[in-house]
Design an enzyme around this catalytic site. Structure first.
Site, PDB file in Angstrom:
ATOM      1  N   HIS A 198      66.621   8.112  29.451  1.00  0.00           N
ATOM      2  CA  HIS A 198      65.415   8.486  28.605  1.00  0.00           C
ATOM      3  C   HIS A 198      65.974   7.974  27.100  1.00  0.00           C
ATOM      4  O   HIS A 198      67.324   7.709  26.814  1.00  0.00           O
ATOM      5  CB  HIS A 198      65.391   9.968  28.381  1.00  0.00           C
ATOM      6  CG  HIS A 198      66.568  10.766  28.509  1.00  0.00           C
ATOM      7  ND1 HIS A 198      67.318  11.184  29.410  1.00  0.00           N
ATOM      8  CD2 HIS A 198      67.419  10.957  27.168  1.00  0.00           C
ATOM      9  CE1 HIS A 198      68.185  11.947  29.076  1.00  0.00           C
ATOM     10  NE2 HIS A 198      68.323  11.769  27.869  1.00  0.00           N
ATOM     11  N   GLN A 266      63.150  13.767  24.276  1.00  0.00           N
ATOM     12  CA  GLN A 266      63.830  12.456  24.954  1.00  0.00           C
ATOM     13  C   GLN A 266      62.695  12.181  26.059  1.00  0.00           C
ATOM     14  O   GLN A 266      62.527  12.791  26.963  1.00  0.00           O
ATOM     15  CB  GLN A 266      65.049  13.370  25.726  1.00  0.00           C
ATOM     16  CG  GLN A 266      66.009  13.678  24.570  1.00  0.00           C
ATOM     17  CD  GLN A 266      67.119  14.385  25.277  1.00  0.00           C
ATOM     18  OE1 GLN A 266      66.867  15.594  25.618  1.00  0.00           O
ATOM     19  NE2 GLN A 266      68.204  13.894  25.447  1.00  0.00           N
ATOM     20  N   ASP A 298      74.729   7.997  32.119  1.00  0.00           N
ATOM     21  CA  ASP A 298      74.235   9.437  31.820  1.00  0.00           C
ATOM     22  C   ASP A 298      72.744   9.689  32.500  1.00  0.00           C
ATOM     23  O   ASP A 298      71.928   8.658  32.324  1.00  0.00           O
ATOM     24  CB  ASP A 298      74.176   9.727  30.333  1.00  0.00           C
ATOM     25  CG  ASP A 298      73.895  11.283  30.027  1.00  0.00           C
ATOM     26  OD1 ASP A 298      74.577  12.165  30.275  1.00  0.00           O
ATOM     27  OD2 ASP A 298      72.727  11.542  29.658  1.00  0.00           O
ATOM     28  N   GLU A 340      77.318   9.650  36.069  1.00  0.00           N
ATOM     29  CA  GLU A 340      76.994  11.140  35.629  1.00  0.00           C
ATOM     30  C   GLU A 340      76.299  11.811  36.369  1.00  0.00           C
ATOM     31  O   GLU A 340      75.003  11.579  36.164  1.00  0.00           O
ATOM     32  CB  GLU A 340      76.960  11.101  34.078  1.00  0.00           C
ATOM     33  CG  GLU A 340      76.966  12.636  33.388  1.00  0.00           C
ATOM     34  CD  GLU A 340      75.656  13.314  33.679  1.00  0.00           C
ATOM     35  OE1 GLU A 340      75.609  14.523  33.797  1.00  0.00           O
ATOM     36  OE2 GLU A 340      74.536  12.599  33.586  1.00  0.00           O
TER      37      GLU A 340
END
Length: 677
Positions: A198, A266, A298, A340
Site C-alpha cells: 500500500h 493506506q 513489508d 515480512e
C-alpha cells in the site's frame, strides 16, 4: 540451461542477450548502456540472460509476461548505468560470496533512526553509534521506516507518501547514500523497509487517482458501491479491529470505496496491474543505487487479491516476488530481500521458496514462531510445545536464512496453532489466553509487565506489547529490590536480588536461543541494556492510541555507558552477555545458516534441545527454561553424537558440568552449547 539455449555467443560486436528479448528493447538497452565500458555492458547482458527465465516465470500472472519483462530490462539498464563504482565492486564481491548473509558472524540490530541517533542528528548521527554497534558484533543494521510518510497518523511510518525521499527530520537521500557508504566501509549492511502492499493516500499515485487520472485509478482497487467489497469482506480478516475495522474506505474525492487493509489512509495497490509492478521495480533499483543492501518487503503477504479467500499468501505473491528478485539481481546482486510475512509455518516457508520457486523468492524471512515459542516456554517452564511446533517446519532452501528475534517493533501475537497444542495435550485457546494473562501481569505469580494490545473479545485473544526486559520481569524485580533496600531486611534483599538475577537470566537465555538458531539474529534497540517499558510512551499525541511505543524507546546512552562501566549491574550483565554471544557465535561454523536447526525432545520437559549437524561435527544446544536446576542424561547426549565427557560448552570454553551419574547439569535458566573441542 541459460548458457546453452537462450544466450548468443558474445563477439566483439554483440552482447549475450537472451534470444527472447525483443529486438526493439535490445536496441534501447544497448543505447542506454553505450556510455559504459565493454566489460560493464557484457556483465549486464550476462546477468539479464541469467535471470531472464526467472523473471518471465514470475511474471506469469500477467497476460503478456515477455512484454512486461522487456520493460523491466529497460528499467534495469537505466539503473545499472547510474550505479556507483563502489557498488559495482560490492556486487562483484557478493557474487563471489553468495553466502555472506548466512555466516555465523552476522548479527543484526534494528531501531528507529531517530531513536538510535543522538537527538536531532538524524541520519548523520547514526554513524556516531558505529562503535556501539561494533562492540555488539553488528554486521546488519535495520533502520525502521524512514522513507517520507504522510503527516501523522501514519502507522509508525508505514504509510509512505514518497518512496524517493527521506523523512524531513532525518535528512536527505544524499545523506542516506552517505550513511550507507559509511556503514559499508565498516562491514555493516543497511536494511530499509519497502512497503509493497500500500501507499499513503497522499502519495502522488493516489493523489492522481483522486484527481481522476484513469491511469492511476488502475493502481488501486476502487469500487462505486459496496457490492464487491461486501463479497470480499465475507472471507477477509481485520488487521486492526480496534481502530481500523473493515478493509474498505469510502473516499469522497474518489467517489468510491477503496481497498484499505490496514488503515483508511493506506491504499492497497492493485498488483494485478503490471504498471504497478514496473513502478516498484524502479523503486527497488533506486534504493539499491543509494546503497541499501537489504529490503524488508513489508506486508508482502497481502499483495494479490482473490475473491473467496483471505487475500493473503496467494500463489501470485511468490511468483511476483521471484520476478522482483530477478530484476534486482540484474542490476544489484548485492541486494537481498527479506519477507515480512508473519504467517504460519506451512505458509512462511514459501517466502523463501518452495517447489518451482525453491530459493528464488526472498533470501530472508522472519521466524515469528521462534519468538512466540521462546516466550511460551519461559511462561510455562515447559519445552514440549516449542519442540513439536518448531520441529514441524518444512525444510527451507540452503541458500536462504531466517531472521530470528526475541523482540521487534511490533506487538506479540500468540500464534499458537491448535493442532500443535493438541499434539502435546493442551488446548490452544486456553494456552493463548494464559500467555496473554501471564505477560500482562494478570496471572498469579507473574512478574511480567506487558500491555494488552488489540484484544479480541470474541476469541479471547489479546496481543501483548512490552520490552524484552519488562516481559522478563526485570522492571518488577528492580522495583522490589529498591523497596527492600530501603527497609534494610537482609533476607528480603536476597530474595529480591535473586529475582533480578533470574530476570536477567531469562533475557539472556532468550537471546541465546536466538543467536543459536542460525540465520541472522537481530537485536532490538534497547534490549542490549535491558531497557524497560517507556512509561511516557503516550505523551506523544500520535502514539497515544498505540501502546507498542512502550517498547520503542530512544536508546538510553547513559545506560550504555553504565553497562560498559559496571558489568555487575543488570544492564551491564545483559550487555556483556550479548557481546559474549556474538563473539562465540562468530567462531562456530555450526551456526552457518545452511545447517538446519533440529529440535529434539528432551528427557526433561524443562530443557529445550536443539541439534545442528555440520560437516565439522554436531552441535547440541540445551536451554533450561526454568528457575530450577535441571539435568539431562549423559547417555542421551551421547546418542545425539556428542558424548558429554568429550565435549565443551562453547559459551564458556569449559567442559559441561556433570553429575555423579554422568548427566549434564544446567543451573537456573542456563544455556549450554556443546561442541567437540
Amino acid at each position: 540451461m541459460w548458457w546453452d539455449d537462450s544466450v548468443s555467443i558474445p563477439t566483439s560486436r554483440s552482447l549475450p542477450w537472451p534470444a527472447a528479448l525483443p529486438a526493439s528493447s535490445r536496441q534501447r538497452v544497448e543505447a542506454t548502456l553505450d556510455p559504459l565500458p565493454e566489460h560493464r555492458r557484457t556483465t549486464f547482458a550476462l546477468r539479464v540472460a541469467r535471470w531472464w527465465d526467472d523473471l518471465l516465470e514470475g511474471l506469469a500472472p500477467y497476460p503478456h509476461p515477455a512484454e512486461v519483462g522487456a520493460r523491466v530490462v529497460e528499467l534495469a539498464a537505466a539503473a545499472y548505468l547510474a550505479r556507483d563504482e563502489d557498488l559495482h565492486l560490492l556486487d562483484e564481491r557478493r557474487s563471489l560470496e553468495p553466502d555472506w548473509f548466512q555466516r555465523p558472524e552476522m548479527v543484526g540490530y534494528a531501531a528507529y533512526a531517530d531513536r538510535l541517533a543522538p537527538p536531532g542528528t538524524g541520519l548523520a548521527g547514526i554513524a556516531q553509534r558505529a562503535e556501539h554497534l561494533r562492540e555488539l558484533g553488528v554486521r546488519y543494521l535495520h533502520l525502521m521506516p524512514l522513507l517520507r510518510p504522510r503527516p501523522a497518523p501514519n502507522d509508525g511510518g508505514y504509510a509512505v507518501a514518497d518512496y524517493r525521499q527521506v523523512r524531513e527530520d532525518l535528512g536527505t537521500m544524499e545523506e542516506l547514500r552517505e550513511l550507507a557508504r559509511t556503514l559499508r566501509g565498516q562491514g555493516v549492511s543497511l536494511c530499509l523497509d519497502l512497503v509493497l502492499n500500500h501507499v499513503a493516500r497522499e502519495h502522488p499515485w493516489a493523489a492522481a487517482a483522486r484527481a481522476g487520472d484513469e491511469r492511476y485509478l488502475r493502481y488501486f482497487h476502487v469500487y462505486p458501491d459496496r457490492t464487491v467489497p461486501d463479497r470480499y469482506e465475507r472471507t477477509l480478516l481485520e488487521v486492526f479491529p480496534d481502530f481500523a475495522p473493515g478493509n474498505f474506505t469510502w473516499d469522497e474525492e474518489l467517489d468510491g470505496w477503496v481497498w484499505t487493509t490496514f488503515n483508511s489512509y493506506q491504499w492497497d495497490l492493485a498488483w494485478h496491474n503490471p504498471d504497478v509492478f514496473c513502478e516498484m521495480v524502479d523503486v527497488i533499483l533506486f534504493l539499491a543505487n543509494h546503497g541499501v543492501e537489504v529490503l524488508r518487503l513489508d506486508a508482502i503477504a497481502f499483495l494479490w487479491k482473490r475473491m473467496g479467500t483471505q487475500c493473503q499468501n496467494e500463489p501470485e505473491v511468490h511468483q511476483l516476488t521471484q520476478a522482483l528478485r530477478a530484476a534486482a539481481r540484474m542490476v544489484a546482486p548485492a541486494l537481498i530481500f527479506k519477507a515480512e510475512a508473519i504467517v504460519g509455518p506451512n505458509e512462511v516457508v514459501h517466502y523463501l521458496g518452495q517447489g518451482r520457486h525453491h530459493g528464488k523468492v526472498s533470501d530472508l524471512a522472519y521466524h515469528n514462531s521462534l519468538m512466540v515459542q521462546i516466550w511460551s516456554m519461559l511462561a510455562s517452564r515447559d519445552s514440549r510445545l516449542a519442540t513439536h511446533a518448531l520441529g514441524r517446519f518444512p525444510a527451507v532452501p540452503s541458500t536462504t536464512a531466517w531472521i530470528t528475534y526475541l523482540r521487534c517493533h511490533d506487538d506479540i501475537g500468540w500464534a499458537i496453532d491448535d493442532a500443535d497444542a493438541r499434539a502435546v495435550m493442551i488446548e490452544g485457546w486456553r494456552h493463548r489466553q494464559f500467555l496473554s494473562e501471564y505477560y500482562s501481569g494478570e496471572f498469579a505469580g507473574s512478574s511480567a509487565e506487558g500491555l494488552v494490545f488489540q484484544a479480541n473479545p470474541a476469541t479471547g485473544d489479546a496481543r501483548i506489547s512490552g520490552s524484552a526486559a519488562s516481559l522478563a520481569g526485570l522492571g518488577a524485580a528492580l522495583h522490589q529490590l529498591a523497596a527492600v533496600e530501603q527497609a534494610g531486611d537482609r533476607e528480603q534483599r536476597r530474595v529480591a536480588a535473586m529475582a533480578v538475577d533470574q530476570a536477567v537470566a531469562r533475557v539472556l537465555l532468550g537471546y541465546a536461543v536466538i543467536y543459536g538458531w542460525g540465520g541472522i539474529p537481530v537485536l532490538w534497540s534497547g534490549d542490549e541494556v535491558a531497557a524497560l517499558n517507556d512509561e511516557r510512551w503516550a505523551e506523544v499525541p500520535e502514539h497515544a492510541d498505540d501502546n507498542r511505543w512502550a517498547h520503542r524507546p530512544r536508546l538510553d546512552w547513559a545506560a550504555v555507558l553504565e553497562a560498559r562501566e559496571d558489568p555487575s549491574s543488570a544492564t551491564g550483565r545483559v550487555y556483556a552477555g550479548l557481546r559474549q554471544l556474538a563473539r562465540v557465535r562468530a567462531e562456530l561454523p555450526h551456526l552457518h545458516a545452511s545447517a538446519a536447526a533440529e529440535t529434539v525432545a528432551s528427557p526433561d520437559p524443562g530443557v529445550f534441545a536443539v541439534v545442528r549437524r555440520h560437516p565439522v561435527g554436531p552441535m547440541l544446544q540445551l536451554y533450561n527454561v526454568t528457575e530450577q536446576p535441571r539435568t539431562v542424561p549423559g547417555w542421551w547426549v551421547s546418542e545425539l553424537g556428542l558424548p558429554a565427557e568429550q565435549s565443551v560448552d562453547a559459551l564458556n570454553g569449559y567442559p559441561p558440568n556433570l553429575t555423579d551419574d554422568g548427566s549434564v547439569y544446567l543451573s537456573t535458566y542456563q544455556p549450554v552449547w556443546l561442541v567437540r573441542p
